[in-house]
Design a protein around this motif. Structure first.
Motif, short mmCIF file in Angstrom:
data_model
loop_
_atom_site.label_atom_id
_atom_site.label_comp_id
_atom_site.label_asym_id
_atom_site.label_seq_id
_atom_site.Cartn_x
_atom_site.Cartn_y
_atom_site.Cartn_z
N UNK A 77 1.80 -0.81 1.05
CA UNK A 77 1.12 -2.08 1.33
C UNK A 77 0.02 -2.40 0.32
N UNK A 78 -0.20 -1.49 -0.64
CA UNK A 78 -1.26 -1.65 -1.65
C UNK A 78 -2.59 -1.98 -0.96
N UNK A 79 -3.33 -2.97 -1.45
CA UNK A 79 -4.67 -3.21 -0.89
C UNK A 79 -4.63 -3.66 0.57
N UNK A 80 -3.50 -4.23 1.02
CA UNK A 80 -3.41 -4.64 2.43
C UNK A 80 -3.46 -3.45 3.39
N UNK A 81 -3.18 -2.26 2.85
CA UNK A 81 -3.34 -1.03 3.63
C UNK A 81 -4.69 -1.00 4.34
N UNK A 82 -5.71 -1.43 3.59
CA UNK A 82 -7.08 -1.24 4.02
C UNK A 82 -7.64 -2.43 4.80
N UNK A 83 -6.80 -3.45 5.01
CA UNK A 83 -7.34 -4.66 5.65
C UNK A 83 -6.40 -5.38 6.60
N UNK A 84 -5.11 -4.97 6.66
CA UNK A 84 -4.16 -5.84 7.35
C UNK A 84 -3.79 -5.37 8.76
N UNK A 85 -4.43 -5.97 9.74
CA UNK A 85 -4.02 -5.78 11.14
C UNK A 85 -2.63 -6.41 11.32
N UNK A 86 -2.37 -7.51 10.61
CA UNK A 86 -1.08 -8.21 10.74
C UNK A 86 0.09 -7.31 10.34
N UNK A 87 -0.09 -6.54 9.27
CA UNK A 87 1.00 -5.64 8.85
C UNK A 87 1.16 -4.49 9.85
N UNK A 88 0.05 -3.96 10.33
CA UNK A 88 0.10 -2.92 11.36
C UNK A 88 0.92 -3.39 12.55
N UNK A 89 0.60 -4.60 13.03
CA UNK A 89 1.27 -5.14 14.22
C UNK A 89 2.75 -5.43 13.94
N UNK A 90 3.06 -5.90 12.73
CA UNK A 90 4.45 -6.21 12.36
C UNK A 90 5.30 -4.94 12.35
N UNK A 91 4.73 -3.83 11.86
CA UNK A 91 5.46 -2.56 11.82
C UNK A 91 5.81 -2.12 13.24
N UNK A 109 -10.47 8.51 -3.93
CA UNK A 109 -10.96 7.31 -4.61
C UNK A 109 -12.11 6.66 -3.80
N UNK A 110 -12.33 5.38 -4.02
CA UNK A 110 -13.45 4.69 -3.36
C UNK A 110 -13.36 4.80 -1.84
N UNK A 111 -14.52 4.83 -1.20
CA UNK A 111 -14.58 4.97 0.25
C UNK A 111 -13.77 3.92 1.00
N UNK A 112 -13.73 2.68 0.45
CA UNK A 112 -13.01 1.62 1.16
C UNK A 112 -11.51 1.84 1.18
N UNK A 113 -11.03 2.82 0.39
CA UNK A 113 -9.59 3.14 0.41
C UNK A 113 -9.25 4.26 1.39
N UNK A 114 -10.28 4.84 2.01
CA UNK A 114 -10.03 6.01 2.86
C UNK A 114 -9.45 5.64 4.22
N UNK A 115 -9.66 4.40 4.64
CA UNK A 115 -9.11 3.98 5.93
C UNK A 115 -7.83 3.18 5.70
N UNK A 116 -6.77 3.56 6.43
CA UNK A 116 -5.54 2.79 6.42
C UNK A 116 -5.35 2.15 7.78
N UNK A 117 -5.25 0.83 7.81
CA UNK A 117 -4.97 0.14 9.08
C UNK A 117 -3.50 0.22 9.42
#
Ligand code: DQA
Length: 144
Positions: A77-91, A109-117
């Motif tokens: 999901x590239x950067x959407x990994x870290x921000x997309x509730x929509x992709x989480x729900x679609x899966x 890497x950067x802290x903002x990449x450590x969380x995957x939604x």
């Protein structure tokens, strides 16, 4: 029974793989990756459809449409990994077993990449092994 059709989905900026920040992502192109996954899958009698989009909604639509049409999804999901509730729900909505893959080790890497939604909606996550991660994701799907 078994896996017959797999959807290989890649998110934003992954169309530029090969020239995109090569120190992080290497010199392998997305076409190389698609070819590599296709060949490995074909050897097991599995077909692969591949789609890349920079647009969150197009990725969401592809995941939703995969319901009943694909046996598994390999998803970067590239950067959407870290921000997309929509992709989480679609899966979850699609009920198609999905493996999340990242070329780089996002945890180094950067802290903002450590969380995957998205990872919690997936059967598992592979990260940090470069483009080979896509083959590991394929193996994971075929052998589960
Ligand atoms: C990536 C990691 C993400 O954090 C980043 O936004 C990407 C690529 C990877 O494959 O390593 O675009 O998903």
């Amino acid at each position: 029974m078994g896996m017959k059709k797999i959807l290989l989905l890649n998110g934003p900026s992954l169309g530029l793989l090969g020239t995109r920040e090569p120190k992080i992502y290497g010199s392998t192109t997305l076409a190389d990756i698609v070819g590599m996954v296709r060949r490995a899958a074909a050897a097991k009698g599995v077909t692969v459809d591949a789609f890349q989009s920079d647009v969150e909604g197009e990725l969401v639509a592809a995941v939703v449409k995969a319901k009943g049409a694909y046996d598994g999804i390999i998803l970067n999901p590239a950067a959407y990994t870290h921000e997309s509730v929509a992709l989480h729900d679609a899966i979850l909505a699609s009920e198609v077993p999905t493996v999340e893959i990242h070329i780089s080790n996002v945890y180094a890497r950067e802290g903002y990449r450590h969380a995957s939604l998205t990872a919690s909606a997936c059967v598992g996550q592979i990260c940090g092994f470069g483009p080979k991660g896509y083959l590991l994701a394929l193996t994971a799907l075929l052998e589960r």
